[in-house]
Design an enzyme around this catalytic site. Sequence first.
Site, PDB file in Angstrom:
ATOM      1  NE  ARG A  95      -4.246   1.639   2.203  1.00  0.00           N
ATOM      2  CZ  ARG A  95      -4.431   2.729   2.939  1.00  0.00           C
ATOM      3  NH1 ARG A  95      -3.531   3.097   3.831  1.00  0.00           N
ATOM      4  NH2 ARG A  95      -5.537   3.436   2.801  1.00  0.00           N
ATOM      5  CB  ILE A 121      -5.799   5.508  -1.022  1.00  0.00           C
ATOM      6  CG1 ILE A 121      -5.672   3.981  -1.002  1.00  0.00           C
ATOM      7  CG2 ILE A 121      -5.131   6.081   0.205  1.00  0.00           C
ATOM      8  CD1 ILE A 121      -4.199   3.506  -1.031  1.00  0.00           C
ATOM      9  CB  SER A 122     -10.856   3.023   0.309  1.00  0.00           C
ATOM     10  OG  SER A 122     -11.599   3.572  -0.737  1.00  0.00           O
ATOM     11  CE  LYS A 123     -11.207   3.566   8.382  1.00  0.00           C
ATOM     12  NZ  LYS A 123     -12.115   4.083   9.442  1.00  0.00           N
TER      13      LYS A 123
END
Length: 283
Positions: A95, A121-123
Amino acid sequence: MSDPAARKPRRWPLSLDRIGLPASAPGERTMTTADAQTLRPQRPLSDALREANRQRAAPVPQSDLQAFRQNMVLRLRQAGCQDERVLAAMNVVPRHLFVDSALVAQAYEDTSLPIGLGQTISKPSVVARMIELLRHRPGGADLARVLEIGTGCGYQAAVLAHVAGRVVTIERLRGLHDRALRQLAPLQLPGIELVYGDGRLGHGPAAPYDGIIAAAGGHDLPAAWLDQLARGGRLVAPVHDPALRSQVLMVVDKLGDGSIVQRIHEAVRFVPLESGTSDFGHS
Ligand code: SAH
């Protein structure tokens, strides 16, 4: 020493009683309560940058990044994620390569981070939750073909590539599409196709899809998504619920006879699903 998982209240996936969902029959539309816990894939840019400035002085060693990633997966497991394929995928996708170099130290925290052009960016917990839901469709077969709406930086597409045969991902902002192409290239993941276009139209040439997953939420589910969903396929998307006046996670199954079953899960907060494309940020 006591087991930390035992001390921690179970947070995820939310049990039905915590999100106010009666166990409904297939086809019934159920509602979340207004006090449902909201999954927020974004957080304010100012928070992330304040933290980044605090950390900027110290570059993070590779071995630490790997340990951070393993810890992230451990936390997802402790929070209730039981899908070993999703956990394994999140254990290998770096990530930190998808975020700005100033934010690397925060890459494995359960937080959304800015990726430019006002997007995030999503969790990790939201990514895991949505992909787990996508995989657990009725019939339970592996996902051969998945459509993602909202490529963003490409992180979720990379995770999807580890759990599905082929992933088509669409982004409407040219700058982010270009950036995702660059960021995904070194990972050499087979079976990912990046499309620059309006995801509201889906992507006809590769349809039908066993899974469709959206990282942006609108006021409705575009008809093209339902058309392009295969029989036996599942769609997971945030959508605005006028009754709750908030976004909720919607899961839609297209059954073998072509009928549609939809269920509402927890409240969420994603960036808006916009129409059309924009060349902004094209490099
Ligand atoms: N999955 C991404 C999350 C990106 S945030 C990741 O892992 O980083 C959601 C993205 O959806 C944004 O990049 C936004 O530009 C995009 N988006 C919004 N509306 C869209 C549309 N109609 N078609 C394609 N992408 C869209």
